[in-house]
Design an enzyme around this catalytic site. Sequence first.
Site, PDB file in Angstrom:
ATOM      1  CB  VAL A  10      -0.945   0.030   1.224  1.00 41.59           C
ATOM      2  CG1 VAL A  10      -1.919  -1.125   1.167  1.00 41.59           C
ATOM      3  CG2 VAL A  10      -0.140  -0.015   2.520  1.00 41.59           C
ATOM      4  CB  SER A  11       0.597   4.521  -1.595  1.00 42.30           C
ATOM      5  OG  SER A  11      -0.648   5.028  -1.144  1.00 42.30           O
ATOM      6  CB  THR A  12       3.361   6.787   2.287  1.00 40.61           C
ATOM      7  OG1 THR A  12       3.289   7.643   1.138  1.00 40.61           O
ATOM      8  CG2 THR A  12       4.658   5.995   2.227  1.00 40.61           C
TER       9      THR A  12
END
Length: 222
Positions: A10-12
């Site tokens: 998942v992205s930040t």
Amino acid sequence: MGLLLGYVRVSTTDQHGAAQRDALLEAGVEEKYIYFDQLSGAKAAKERPGLSALLAFAREGDTVLVYRIDRLGRSLIDVLNTVAEMQERGIGLKSLVDGIDPSTASGRLQLGLFATLAEYERELINERVRAGVMAAKARGVKFGQQPVDETTIEDKIETARQLLAEGKTATRVAKTVGWSRATLYRYLKMYGHEAPAEDETQLAVGPGRSRYSTKKTVPARR
């Protein structure tokens, strides 16, 4: 039979990867075999600790499950490189949402299409780089190592020669003209000047201490 391994990225900016994790659990992956990365997609696969740990743990006959194929890389090129490494090691791959499975004919066809798109992506990148270089050159930007100014070198050599004649050490002279000692020696030899002797160990005079001196204190003069 090999293990089922899962990978979640998942992205930040995402709060969690619950949807990906739940899908992997439902597909039969044990929670202890799910590897997780939460970071920017701008990082290449090799720079992701979770994916690196998964690939280090996986063995021939294991199968890696991902929610979508794009979870494996920041670009098509990166994804294909990761898939190629897994195939070389005999590690299977299944993408749950896209249905990509390199062990099937349709999966190989999809990867082949991806490879074609990746090659197109490489060409676009190269074309943009070439266009940028040409535009920069048109603006007068110079590329590559800049030519050495002979006049500047000769001026520095003259300064160095004078300082050496005054008894200054090669190290101090080199620092004064902005060169390393090796560069000073090289240019002195190149321009026909005798290279100075190696610097001798210096002793501190008065309260100060040279970095070349020994730890023993020099007695003060009376």
